[in-house]
Each structure stands twice: as C-alpha cells, then as structure tokens.
Design an enzyme around this catalytic site. Structure first.
Site, PDB file in Angstrom:
ATOM      1  N   HIS A  23       0.849  -1.194   0.000  1.00 21.46           N
ATOM      2  CA  HIS A  23       0.000   0.000   0.000  1.00 21.46           C
ATOM      3  C   HIS A  23       0.885   1.244   0.000  1.00 21.46           C
ATOM      4  O   HIS A  23       0.777   2.103   0.893  1.00 21.46           O
ATOM      5  CB  HIS A  23      -0.917  -0.007   1.220  1.00 21.46           C
ATOM      6  CG  HIS A  23      -1.748  -1.257   1.361  1.00 21.46           C
ATOM      7  ND1 HIS A  23      -2.854  -1.498   0.570  1.00 21.46           N
ATOM      8  CD2 HIS A  23      -1.614  -2.329   2.175  1.00 21.46           C
ATOM      9  CE1 HIS A  23      -3.377  -2.665   0.903  1.00 21.46           C
ATOM     10  NE2 HIS A  23      -2.651  -3.192   1.871  1.00 21.46           N
ATOM     11  N   LEU A  24       1.717   1.372  -1.002  1.00 24.22           N
ATOM     12  CA  LEU A  24       2.683   2.463  -1.065  1.00 24.22           C
ATOM     13  C   LEU A  24       2.021   3.837  -1.068  1.00 24.22           C
ATOM     14  O   LEU A  24       2.602   4.813  -0.587  1.00 24.22           O
ATOM     15  CB  LEU A  24       3.562   2.318  -2.310  1.00 24.22           C
ATOM     16  CG  LEU A  24       4.641   1.236  -2.273  1.00 24.22           C
ATOM     17  CD1 LEU A  24       5.302   1.114  -3.640  1.00 24.22           C
ATOM     18  CD2 LEU A  24       5.680   1.548  -1.211  1.00 24.22           C
ATOM     19  N   LYS A  25       0.827   3.931  -1.626  1.00 25.90           N
ATOM     20  CA  LYS A  25       0.185   5.233  -1.773  1.00 25.90           C
ATOM     21  C   LYS A  25      -0.801   5.533  -0.651  1.00 25.90           C
ATOM     22  O   LYS A  25      -1.593   6.474  -0.751  1.00 25.90           O
ATOM     23  CB  LYS A  25      -0.510   5.312  -3.128  1.00 25.90           C
ATOM     24  CG  LYS A  25       0.478   5.219  -4.291  1.00 25.90           C
ATOM     25  CD  LYS A  25      -0.194   5.360  -5.640  1.00 25.90           C
ATOM     26  CE  LYS A  25       0.834   5.293  -6.769  1.00 25.90           C
ATOM     27  NZ  LYS A  25       0.216   5.423  -8.103  1.00 25.90           N
ATOM     28  N   THR A  26      -0.726   4.753   0.423  1.00 23.68           N
ATOM     29  CA  THR A  26      -1.602   4.983   1.573  1.00 23.68           C
ATOM     30  C   THR A  26      -0.844   5.782   2.625  1.00 23.68           C
ATOM     31  O   THR A  26       0.114   5.290   3.236  1.00 23.68           O
ATOM     32  CB  THR A  26      -2.082   3.647   2.173  1.00 23.68           C
ATOM     33  OG1 THR A  26      -2.766   2.897   1.161  1.00 23.68           O
ATOM     34  CG2 THR A  26      -3.018   3.888   3.346  1.00 23.68           C
TER      35      THR A  26
END
Length: 227
Positions: A23-26
């Site tokens: 979940h890199l963009k969380t």
C-alpha cells in the site's frame, strides 16, 4: 496503543514493512511507520527499506516524503553521507524522474551545509554542470529544465548567463553533414538524436529576452509565438 502496552515495536515495523510495499500510496501506513521510528530511534535501516520501496514505484510521493523526513528529523551525518550518490543512481535509472530531481534539490540546497560542501559557489557550478549534461542527453525533459532554473534562482544567477548553452537547444537540429561545432565542455551540445527545437529551451530564451527589456522584450514576444 502499542507504546502504552509496551508491545515489541520491531515486530510492528516488520508488519509495516509488508503493508507499506502493498500500500505504497496509503498515507496512514507511512505516518504509522514514522511514529514507530520516532520510538525506536533507529533510522539506519530505513534508507535501505525506502530504496527497496522505490524499486516498486520510483515516483511515489509518500515514499520520497518519508525519506526526506528521516533525513531531516534525525539529521545524522551517517544518513546524509551517501544521499547524493543515491539520488544520482535514481536519475541514472530514469533521468525524467521529477521526484528524484526534487529530492536532489532538497539534499543540495534545502537542508543546510554539510562537511565538504562549504564552498557554495563550487556546489552551484557542480549542479549546473550536472543539469547541463542531463539536458544534453534528454533535452525535452521538463524536470531537468526546472531543476536548472531552480539552481539559478537559488544562486541569484541571471538566466542570461546560460544563453550560450541554451541557444542551440532552441534551434532546429542542423542538417546531416553539418560540420561539428567546437566542443565546449561547459556547454554540451544536444545529442545527435535530439528532437529540436526544445520547447523548454525556447521558453528559457524568451525569459532571457524579457528580462533584458527594450527591444529584447519584443523579441521575447516573437519567441513566444514560435511556441
């Protein structure tokens, strides 16, 4: 909370390792990791973790933002020591990575002066040369032109001082068979397969003429129409 329960934070960090990659963009994952590292006070492994995360998504805002936080919050010489090499390797992989260019400016100009970087004029010359070399490789790369402008603005250097370098990029590619110009190591010419004229170079030349005023202001308008 984990801290109140005195839970083992290293185990939590290992869990967050897995979550961050998935979940890199969380934002919440990176914020939670930041809280954990503030408690463990062990930032060393974080730079390697971030580098691995950037292999998955080299332009992810949250990942780069977290790296900058680690560097600035702990501000340890050991953390900073290889940062310029790191960002250079990222640009070697993708010279158009705007996030990497932004990070380079952060490292060089926005985080104080570290040992070996006291001669700021030399640092500016180094960064201008670095940008020019990358423009020669990929002239139609807006990220490096923005970086070039940023260095000039930071150092309060007039754009006109780079006119000799920029001008060839604002003109059409010379016909095949045209004798090569004298090599100027300070002003590398566009590579042979460059698509010219370069819009960013034309805009740069227009700004030079506009800043000069007078008849040059008229020329700036004419250059603008060329776009």
């Amino acid at each position: 909370t984990l801290m109140a329960l005195k839970s083992p934070l290293d185990d939590e960090l290992q869990l967050v390792d897995e979550l961050a990659i998935k979940h890199l963009k969380t934002y919440q994952v990176w914020h939670h990791r930041r809280l954990l590292v503030q408690q463990t006070r062990n930032p060393g492994p974080e730079l390697e973790f971030i580098a691995n995360s950037l292999q998955v998504d080299a332009k992810n805002y949250h990942t780069w933002s977290y790296r900058q936080w680690i560097l600035a919050y702990f501000n340890d010489d050991a953390l900073w020591s290889h940062e310029l090499d790191f960002v250079e390797s990222m640009l070697e992989n993708d010279v158009r990575n705007n996030s990497a260019w932004h990070h380079r400016f952060f490292v060089v100009f926005q985080t104080g002066v570290r040992n070996g970087d006291e001669d700021r004029e030399a640092i500016v010359r180094r960064e201008l040369a670095f940008a020019k070399e990358r423009i020669a490789i990929a002239p139609n790369n807006p990220s490096v032109w923005n970086y070039l402008r940023g260095v000039l603005d930071h150092a309060k250097i007039p754009y006109s001082e780079l006119q000799a370098f920029v001008l060839p990029y604002s003109l059409p590619q010379p016909p095949l068979g045209t004798p090569p110009e004298i090599v100027d190591l300070e002003n590398p010419l566009p590579s042979k397969d460059s698509q010219l004229p370069c819009v960013a170079a034309i805009e740069f030349m227009a700004d030079i003429h506009e800043a000069a005023g007078g008849d040059d202001s008229v020329k700036a308008v004419e250059v603008g129409y060329a776009l």
